[in-house]
Write a protein that holds these residues in place. Structure first.
Motif, short mmCIF file in Angstrom:
data_model
loop_
_atom_site.label_atom_id
_atom_site.label_comp_id
_atom_site.label_asym_id
_atom_site.label_seq_id
_atom_site.Cartn_x
_atom_site.Cartn_y
_atom_site.Cartn_z
N SER A 170 0.84 -1.19 0.00
CA SER A 170 0.00 0.00 0.00
C SER A 170 0.88 1.24 0.00
CB SER A 170 -0.91 -0.01 1.23
OG SER A 170 -1.50 1.25 1.43
N SER A 348 -1.61 -4.67 2.28
CA SER A 348 -2.57 -3.59 2.05
C SER A 348 -2.61 -2.68 3.27
CB SER A 348 -3.96 -4.18 1.77
OG SER A 348 -4.47 -4.79 2.95
N LEU A 379 -5.27 -0.79 -1.47
CA LEU A 379 -5.66 -2.20 -1.36
C LEU A 379 -4.89 -3.09 -2.32
CD1 LEU A 379 -9.54 -1.88 -0.95
CD2 LEU A 379 -7.76 -1.93 0.82
N CYS A 380 -3.88 -2.52 -3.00
CA CYS A 380 -2.95 -3.30 -3.84
C CYS A 380 -3.65 -3.97 -5.01
CB CYS A 380 -2.20 -4.34 -3.00
SG CYS A 380 -1.30 -3.66 -1.60
#
Length: 711
Positions: A170, A348, A379-380
């Motif tokens: 993140s 994340s 949140l990747c």
């Protein structure tokens, strides 16, 4: 019987004069004639004596007086010693003023200061106590997910599980901060060189700043040099060399030839990742070295995604040797070693918060960003830019290492970083809780069709319109600004009024479907032609352009362009600000800075000049033809298109020598024809009224056929 000691009145008078007495006061004190004192002053040139001569004379006289005194008190003895020391100082001053004098003549201790062999200060020296202090400071304050990245010392030299690490993270969870410190600790524990590769040299220097601050705070030692060569007590690198810290950009031509542990920052935003990855693998090919990749996600089309998903491993292998790697968040939340030998992890913002990171307000972040942007940044999740007007594959070509490419004419740390022409673009903040206001400084092309460069960008969220206007005017003072484009939406109207008071040439951009389309098409043309550059570390510019996509208007009748939004909040502010500046250039760059004009050559004459020309001739012909029922002959006037460059404009083309000669000849012929017509009208009687069939003299050849001149 006390007999007064005789004294030299002339010398005593001189000393009193040097003490500040006037000639009359000296004469009164010594009971002398004032004229005599003035005569002594003139003949002995008392005024021309230097300060050192005056001090020497007074000191000598007082010293002799005390020496000749028969009964000396303790005070007299002290004064004699003082005067002797003063005479010694005067001698040193004389020697200092003589040719070849130096500071050592005044202060004998200066010579002793440089006597003997001086010990050379050890650069970047860290003692064993310093090293232990760094180890203790590093272990403190780590979050749980960062402790997972840290492996025991016994595994550092021969670790296979950590040979290659790939971390999808993140934004703003401290990865760069952590790996900068980890690299320094690894250099202390193993003696390995540490190599940092980032999207640009400026971004690589962030590692350097973190390392220097860490050592300065923990040990009080200031690290210097590029690369940083560490002097560690009891630690040696390969071949007995001291460990070094290298900070590199993505120019693989300058990144070859090194060996050590490699850290690749923001690898999903690096242009030419495959080439850089080959160089990084070569630098860390020995088993004592390891590679670490970490980045926020960009798009599925990026070259690094093939390595992340395992497609790169399977590309050149037969089907029975291919592997399937689970890259879901559930599988990689705690990290996992893949069949391709790469250790992967996804961290994340929720994972960071669960690991003890309490630095974020998730509610505020979700309000600031649209759901898609929040998923990508925190949140990747990768971006699907297939619907974007400016896909990632197009935008990444604009990213350059500004420290290398622009170093010939751009210095970001100078008072005036860039001396060339600069255009400013400003996108306002639409509401108090809306998107950021963006201000961008764009270096204009030096020739038609040249490149634009984003040399500075600012986000102005939370500032009222007066402070935003002040930020624009501050940038005007900083650069040679020739154009400012301001969107008048929201607070932009107020900002425009304040800026216009100090800079009246500002341009107001009132958004419409047509204007937005023209700006997007212009930006698309510039970027597709490779004419826009910005620093590779400015990933927010790439994100901002990728957020723009086509959409229909509310009526459904027209196509416009919008940005990813959360409610009424836009997040393509940097992209729109850049487009405001780009819009100043015409759609055809070759016409930038030029304008066209036309010249009509006619004969001049008064109202009563007959048929020779002018209003009188035209009225005469109209009267005769109207009575005869005929139409007035239409003379074909020469239209000469001219094209000249505006002062200071780029790309303008003036008339050539041949074209200028043709124009001059036409002017001479026109003047001669007008003169002949006036002369004929003065010497010949006017034709009888009604005799409309009388032959009329033909017009000069200049007016019978149009004159064609190339522009």
């Amino acid at each position: 019987m006390n007999v007064p000691i005789p004294f030299d009145a002339r010398r005593r008078a001189k000393h009193y004069f040097w003490a500040g007495y006037t000639c009359e006061q000296v004469a009164e004190v010594l009971e002398l004639n004032p004229a005599t004192v003035r005569s002594w002053k003139a003949r002995d040139r008392w005024d021309e004596a230097s300060p050192i001569e005056r001090m020497e004379g007074v000191t000598e006289a007082e010293y002799c007086r005390l020496i000749l005194k028969p009964d000396k008190s303790g005070r007299d003895v002290r004064d004699i010693d003082l005067l002797a020391r003063q005479a010694e100082r005067f001698a040193r001053v004389r020697r200092y003023e003589a040719p070849g004098g130096h500071e050592g003549d005044l202060n004998p201790k200066v010579a002793n200061r440089n006597a003997g062999e001086r010990k050379k200060k050890r650069k970047n020296h860290l003692t064993t106590e310093h090293q232990q202090a760094l180890l203790d400071a590093f272990d403190k304050g780590l979050f749980d997910y960062q402790r997972g990245w840290r492996s025991p010392k016994a595994e550092l030299l021969g670790s296979t599980t950590l040979k290659t690490r790939f971390i999808l993270k993140s934004r703003q969870i401290g990865a760069t901060f952590y790996f900068a410190r980890e690299a320094l600790i690894r250099a202390i524990e193993t003696g390995n060189n540490q190599i940092f590769i980032s999207a640009s040299r400026a971004q690589a220097n962030i590692f350097r700043q973190y390392i220097c601050a860490f050592v300065l705070n923990a040990c009080g030692v200031k690290l210097e040099g590029d690369p940083i060569v560490l002097d560690l007590d009891g630690v040696e690198g390969p071949e007995g060399e001291p460990p070094k810290l290298y900070f590199l950009g993505t120019n693989y031509r300058t990144a070859q030839g090194y060996h050590g542990d490699v850290y690749v920052d923001e690898c999903f935003w690096i242009h030419g990742f495959e080439q850089i990855n080959k160089v990084a693998s070569a630098m860390a090919s020995q088993k004592r070295y390891r590679k670490t990749y970490f980045s926020t996600p960009s798009t599925l089309a990026h070259e690094a995604y093939a390595m992340w998903s395992g497609e790169r491993f399977n590309a050149k292998r037969p089907k029975d040797q291919r592997v399937k790697i689970d890259i879901s968040h559930a599988a990689l939340k705690d990290g996992a070693l893949g069949c391709d030998g790469v250790w992967r992890q996804i961290v994340s913002i929720h994972d960071a918060e669960a690991g003890g990171c309490d630095l974020f307000d998730l509610g505020e972040l979700q309000l600031d960003y649209s759901p898609d942007e929040f998923a990508n940044l925190f949140l990747c999740q990768f971006i699907d830019d297939s619907q974007s007007v400016f896909p990632f594959t197009l935008m990444r070509r604009c990213a350059v290492d500004s420290w290398e490419v622009w170093r010939h004419d751009f210095d970001p740390f100078a008072v005036r970083p860039y001396a060339g022409e600069v255009w400013l673009g400003y996108d306002p903040q639409e509401s108090a809780n809306g998107d950021d206001a963006a201000l961008v400084a764009l270096a204009a092309p030096k020739e038609p069709g040249g490149k634009f460069r984003v040399i500075e960008k600012q986000r102005l969220k939370g500032l009222d319109f007066t402070l935003q206007a002040a930020a624009i005017l501050k940038m005007v003072d900083k650069y040679n600004v020739t154009y400012i484009g301001i969107d008048t939406t929201g607070a932009g109207a107020a900002v425009l009024q304040l800026v216009r008071q100090k800079w009246p040439r500002v341009t107001a951009l009132r958004y419409s479907v047509e204007l937005k389309s023209q700006m997007v098409f212009k930006a698309k043309n510039v970027i597709s032609a490779g004419r826009l550059e910005f620093d590779a570390g400015a990933t927010d510019i790439i994100n901002s352009f990728m957020a723009i996509y086509p959409a229909t208007t509310d009526s459904g009748r027209q196509v416009t362009f919008r940005a990813s939004r959360a409610g009424d909040t836009g997040h393509a502010d940097l992209a729109w600000a850049i487009m405001h500046a780009l819009y100043h250039e015409p759609l055809d760059p070759a016409q930038a800075g030029t304008r066209k004009s036309r010249m009509r050559i006619t004969a001049h004459g008064a109202a009563n000049d007959g048929i020779g020309g002018g209003a009188g001739a035209r009225a005469h012909w109209r009267g005769r033809r109207r009575r005869a029922g005929e139409e007035e002959p239409r003379r074909q006037l020469a239209r000469v298109p001219l094209r000249r460059s505006r002062a200071g404009a780029r790309g303008g083309r003036g008339l050539s020598v041949d074209e200028r000669e043709l124009v001059e000849r036409a002017l001479v012929r026109a003047a001669a024809a007008a003169g002949r017509a006036r002369a004929d009208a003065e010497h010949e009687p006017a034709p009888p009224i009604g005799d409309h069939l009388q032959a009329q003299p033909a017009l000069p050849p200049l007016y019978s056929e149009p004159m064609a001149l190339a522009a």
